[in-house]
Design an enzyme around this catalytic site. Structure first.
Site, PDB file in Angstrom:
ATOM      1  CG  ASN A  91     -19.256 -19.549   2.025  1.00 14.18           C
ATOM      2  OD1 ASN A  91     -18.377 -19.785   2.845  1.00 14.18           O
ATOM      3  ND2 ASN A  91     -19.146 -19.886   0.752  1.00 14.18           N
ATOM      4  CG  ASP A 149     -15.415 -15.543  -0.431  1.00 10.35           C
ATOM      5  OD1 ASP A 149     -14.965 -14.829  -1.331  1.00 10.35           O
ATOM      6  OD2 ASP A 149     -15.340 -16.787  -0.446  1.00 10.35           O
ATOM      7  CG  HIS A 176     -16.912 -13.301  -4.424  1.00 12.95           C
ATOM      8  ND1 HIS A 176     -16.632 -14.646  -4.414  1.00 12.95           N
ATOM      9  CD2 HIS A 176     -17.375 -13.031  -5.670  1.00 12.95           C
ATOM     10  CE1 HIS A 176     -16.914 -15.163  -5.595  1.00 12.95           C
ATOM     11  NE2 HIS A 176     -17.371 -14.193  -6.372  1.00 12.95           N
ATOM     12  CG  ASP A 302     -11.532 -19.344  -2.790  1.00 13.73           C
ATOM     13  OD1 ASP A 302     -12.275 -19.614  -1.828  1.00 13.73           O
ATOM     14  OD2 ASP A 302     -11.963 -19.022  -3.913  1.00 13.73           O
TER      15      ASP A 302
END
Length: 430
Positions: A91, A149, A176, A302
């Site tokens: 992302n 994600d 996700h 994360d």
């Protein structure tokens, strides 16, 4: 021929510690035993020598958002935390939708990272569309797995088609899990804290319903289905049942979901805003039980760095996400091992060997002759207060700053090269 020996440390061999020497030669572990010698010696007296930690989930913001983090600062933060391999999400801006863009990212990872960076490829174009990307082409270009994600795949038909294509490409899909129709612009967990602070809540159902859907799709297709950052007791129960049914599922939990709950949000502090949100005490207890009974396979950070501006505006307006690379081991050791909720061996396996097994990394994750010399040395007798002045990341958006911990990374070695070494009164390397 570069040779280094690590001496006098307690070395994690499989599932036990043993005081042995570890000889490193040409980037690999060449021997383990007693009285080994080399031109260069690292004295690990009083320290623990572990396989280098492996993080299945980081965000490095390059390209497009390097004001938050980049490959240099992100991998230095990882090395500071004892990580030798990390897995970067896709992302970024622009999203790498083509094999060529994936190849460019993989090359940048190798050129700029001081630790090994494995690259996820996006499942669908721009992460939010229903158009599948070229999985086989992206794998050939260097991607090791697939993930959107930051976004849940909303249509079951898209997920089904993606899983079938992933099986053909022999690639894992890391999801996700988020049903946007239930998420509904929430800010923190739907519960008493959200009501007290007059904030929109994120229901547990927004995660667990999508996991339930995807598990049935995974059963039908046979895909390796990996659930990122699980946060609810319902998700734990679903995955536990799926594993007993033979579904090819794995999952991860973050340090913050293990160590914090919604009760820790005492005020409008954006360092407590992450997605999925901090849940209830019952959810936290289910996550810890899931770790101990092997329902949950690994711990992943994360690591989601943001600028001060990104985290401004209160919980309603701030970006989701906290950093994790530099605080994970120290906080988990202090709050779980020192309190006897789990053993040191269990923790290190969840952060290294089991991650390698889950991701199919056969060349790292264990201290054995022939493996990559990816190693971390930890001091478990050093108390300090976590301080943002000591972080290597560009960002300091974490609620753990200020906490006292009982461990720190002394040295991180990647492929035989020392990439991080703590400042000590007496240098451990000579």
């Amino acid at each position: 021929m570069q040779q280094t020996v690590i001496k006098n440390g307690q070395v994690l061999l499989g599932e036990h510690f043993e005081q042995v020497d570890v000889l490193v030669q040409n980037g690999k572990i060449s021997a383990i035993g007693q009285n080994l010698t080399a031109p260069q010696t690292i004295d690990a007296s009083g320290m623990v020598v572990s396989p280098g930690l492996i993080d299945a989930h980081v965000h490095y913001r390059e390209p497009g958002q390097t004001r938050k983090e980049d490959l240099v600062s992100g991998t230095m933060a990882a090395a500071h935390g004892g990580y030798t391999t990390v897995c970067a999400m896709a992302n970024v801006q622009p999203v790498p939708n083509t094999p060529k863009s994936i190849q460019q990212m993989c090359q940048a990872n190798a050129d700029k990272g001081c630790v090994r960076v494995l690259q996820y490829a996006p499942v669908t174009k721009d992460l939010t569309s229903e158009t599948l990307n070229d999985f086989a082409g992206m794998k050939k270009a260097g991607a090791f797995a697939l993930s959107n994600d930051g976004q849940g795949i909303q249509k079951a038909s898209t997920m089904y088609a993606a899983c079938k294509r992933a099986v053909k490409a022999d690639m894992m899909i890391a999801v996700h899990a988020q049903d946007n129709s239930l998420f509904d612009h929430g800010v923190i967990n739907q519960g008493p804290t959200a009501r007290q602070l007059s904030l929109a809540g994120i229901p547990a159902l927004s995660e667990s319903t999508q996991v339930a859907r995807d598990l049935l799709i995974a059963q039908q297709t046979g895909v390796h289905y990996h659930v990122c950052h699980i946060s609810t007791k319902e998700t734990v129960a679903l995955i536990r049942q799926a594993k007993t049914s033979g579904i090819n599922v794995s999952c991860e939990v973050t340090p913050h979901h293990l160590l914090l709950t919604e009760d820790d949000i005492k005020q409008d502090d954006t360092n407590y805003k992450m997605n999925p949100p901090l849940r209830s005490k019952a959810d936290q207890e289910a996550l810890l039980l899931g770790i101990l009974d092997h329902t949950i396979d690994i711990i992943a950070t994360d690591h989601a760095p943001h600028t001060i501006q990104d985290k401004a505006g209160g919980l309603k307006q701030a970006a989701f996400g906290i950093t994790g690379s530099e605080t994970a081991f120290a906080t988990l050791y202090t709050q779980l091992v020192c309190t006897k909720k789990m053993s040191l061996v269990q923790l290190l396996l969840l952060l290294s060997t089991r991650v390698a097994d889950t991701l199919g990394l056969s060349d790292t994750g264990k201290i054995l002759p022939g493996k990559r010399a990816d190693l971390a040395i930890f001091d478990l007798h050093f108390e300090e207060q976590l301080s943002d002045s000591k972080y290597c990341s560009k960002a300091n958006n974490t609620p753990f700053t200020g906490q006292k911990v009982s461990a720190r990374t002394i040295l991180t070695m990647v492929n035989g090269n020392v990439v991080y070494q703590a400042e000590t009164k007496q240098n451990n390397q000579r």
